[in-house]
Design an enzyme around this catalytic site. Sequence first.
Site, PDB file in Angstrom:
ATOM      1  N   LYS A  16       0.832  -1.215   0.000  1.00  0.00           N
ATOM      2  CA  LYS A  16       0.000   0.000   0.000  1.00  0.00           C
ATOM      3  C   LYS A  16       0.865   1.264   0.000  1.00  0.00           C
ATOM      4  O   LYS A  16       0.638   2.183  -0.778  1.00  0.00           O
ATOM      5  CB  LYS A  16      -0.944   0.012   1.220  1.00  0.00           C
ATOM      6  CG  LYS A  16      -1.850  -1.220   1.317  1.00  0.00           C
ATOM      7  CD  LYS A  16      -2.799  -1.152   2.503  1.00  0.00           C
ATOM      8  CE  LYS A  16      -2.138  -1.213   3.861  1.00  0.00           C
ATOM      9  NZ  LYS A  16      -1.494  -2.488   4.189  1.00  0.00           N
ATOM     10  N   ARG A  38     -10.037   0.730   8.345  1.00  0.00           N
ATOM     11  CA  ARG A  38      -9.672  -0.638   8.718  1.00  0.00           C
ATOM     12  C   ARG A  38     -10.764  -1.331   9.508  1.00  0.00           C
ATOM     13  O   ARG A  38     -10.575  -2.488   9.911  1.00  0.00           O
ATOM     14  CB  ARG A  38      -8.418  -0.587   9.590  1.00  0.00           C
ATOM     15  CG  ARG A  38      -7.122  -0.886   8.865  1.00  0.00           C
ATOM     16  CD  ARG A  38      -6.036  -0.594   9.880  1.00  0.00           C
ATOM     17  NE  ARG A  38      -4.877  -1.407   9.770  1.00  0.00           N
ATOM     18  CZ  ARG A  38      -3.749  -1.004   9.182  1.00  0.00           C
ATOM     19  NH1 ARG A  38      -3.681   0.151   8.575  1.00  0.00           N
ATOM     20  NH2 ARG A  38      -2.694  -1.778   9.202  1.00  0.00           N
ATOM     21  N   ARG A  97      11.981  -6.550   5.575  1.00  0.00           N
ATOM     22  CA  ARG A  97      12.043  -5.137   5.959  1.00  0.00           C
ATOM     23  C   ARG A  97      12.461  -5.001   7.425  1.00  0.00           C
ATOM     24  O   ARG A  97      13.205  -4.095   7.780  1.00  0.00           O
ATOM     25  CB  ARG A  97      10.698  -4.448   5.732  1.00  0.00           C
ATOM     26  CG  ARG A  97      10.788  -2.949   6.001  1.00  0.00           C
ATOM     27  CD  ARG A  97       9.514  -2.223   5.677  1.00  0.00           C
ATOM     28  NE  ARG A  97       8.422  -2.710   6.501  1.00  0.00           N
ATOM     29  CZ  ARG A  97       7.157  -2.353   6.330  1.00  0.00           C
ATOM     30  NH1 ARG A  97       6.829  -1.521   5.371  1.00  0.00           N
ATOM     31  NH2 ARG A  97       6.218  -2.822   7.116  1.00  0.00           N
ATOM     32  N   ARG A 146      11.717  -1.741  11.474  1.00  0.00           N
ATOM     33  CA  ARG A 146      10.425  -1.221  11.946  1.00  0.00           C
ATOM     34  C   ARG A 146       9.954  -2.119  13.095  1.00  0.00           C
ATOM     35  O   ARG A 146       9.979  -3.347  12.974  1.00  0.00           O
ATOM     36  CB  ARG A 146       9.419  -1.209  10.777  1.00  0.00           C
ATOM     37  CG  ARG A 146       8.220  -0.317  11.067  1.00  0.00           C
ATOM     38  CD  ARG A 146       7.344  -0.137   9.862  1.00  0.00           C
ATOM     39  NE  ARG A 146       6.020  -0.701  10.093  1.00  0.00           N
ATOM     40  CZ  ARG A 146       4.995  -0.578   9.269  1.00  0.00           C
ATOM     41  NH1 ARG A 146       5.147   0.079   8.132  1.00  0.00           N
ATOM     42  NH2 ARG A 146       3.835  -1.115   9.543  1.00  0.00           N
ATOM     43  N   ARG A 204      -0.745  -8.928  13.280  1.00  0.00           N
ATOM     44  CA  ARG A 204      -1.257  -7.926  12.328  1.00  0.00           C
ATOM     45  C   ARG A 204      -2.119  -8.607  11.264  1.00  0.00           C
ATOM     46  O   ARG A 204      -3.180  -8.091  10.887  1.00  0.00           O
ATOM     47  CB  ARG A 204      -0.087  -7.177  11.661  1.00  0.00           C
ATOM     48  CG  ARG A 204       0.558  -6.152  12.586  1.00  0.00           C
ATOM     49  CD  ARG A 204       1.970  -5.813  12.173  1.00  0.00           C
ATOM     50  NE  ARG A 204       2.079  -5.109  10.902  1.00  0.00           N
ATOM     51  CZ  ARG A 204       3.219  -4.980  10.221  1.00  0.00           C
ATOM     52  NH1 ARG A 204       4.353  -5.525  10.685  1.00  0.00           N
ATOM     53  NH2 ARG A 204       3.245  -4.301   9.100  1.00  0.00           N
TER      54      ARG A 204
END
Length: 191
Positions: free
Chosen positions: A14, A89, A128, A134, A145
Amino acid sequence: MQNVVLFGPPGAGKGTQSALIIEKFHLIHLSTGDLLRSEIAAQSPLGIQAKSLMDAGILVPDAVVIGMIASRLEAHPEAQGFIFDGFPRTIAQAEALDELLAGYHSKISRMISLVVPEQELKQRLMLRGEALGRSDDNEETILRRIHEYQEKTLPVAGYYKASDKYFEISGVGTVEEIFGRISQLLETPTI
Ligand code: AP5
Ligand code: MG
């Protein structure tokens, strides 16, 4: 005005695609995840409250993100349109967004949903995590998640299907290939 919801699970691309879309279509990017991470970096009370939930991979309360979106819409009266990334969401967020946009005599033009198999999502986010660190890109939080997405966010697709605004594309391939698919959709006028 062209208001687009870019939809998909964690790691679907996204944010990556939003960066290309805003350049080509002159839309304003509104990512609730990015806005929340700015609040965390600024150590604001909102950021401090959100951080523990985000690190656990749990959605922050609807009122928090709806308030952030309301103030960003207000800050851009000149906008030609917005790309909503990671918002709405929940159904409550989707309903609130419709109400907010109605206040500007505007509405969502379409939702574009990026479809990516779960194994690929996990792989992208683990990569990532290793590269950029992160704080929610670790195995346990990634699983949470994805679970939150399936439980609370997937029904939002049904909300847009009901008004014929839902478009699904494959989110697998090169970034350019996927952007080509999105561009084709965005270049088709809405009814
Ligand atoms: P948020 O920041 O929205 O994160 P997310 O939805 O979990 O997903 P990501 O941002 O990680 O993925 P993405 O789809 O943007 O993919 P990206 O382009 O980065 O939310 C974080 C947290 O904030 C939530 O868990 C929640 O706590 C809270 N929150 C946020 N919004 C909320 C809301 N509305 N309500 C309640 N709580 C909210 O790509 C991922 C990786 O893949 C990158 O490394 C990228 O380089 C790579 N990649 C991209 N495209 C490709 C490709 N085609 N091939 C290979 N790799 C690719
Ligand atoms: Mg993102």
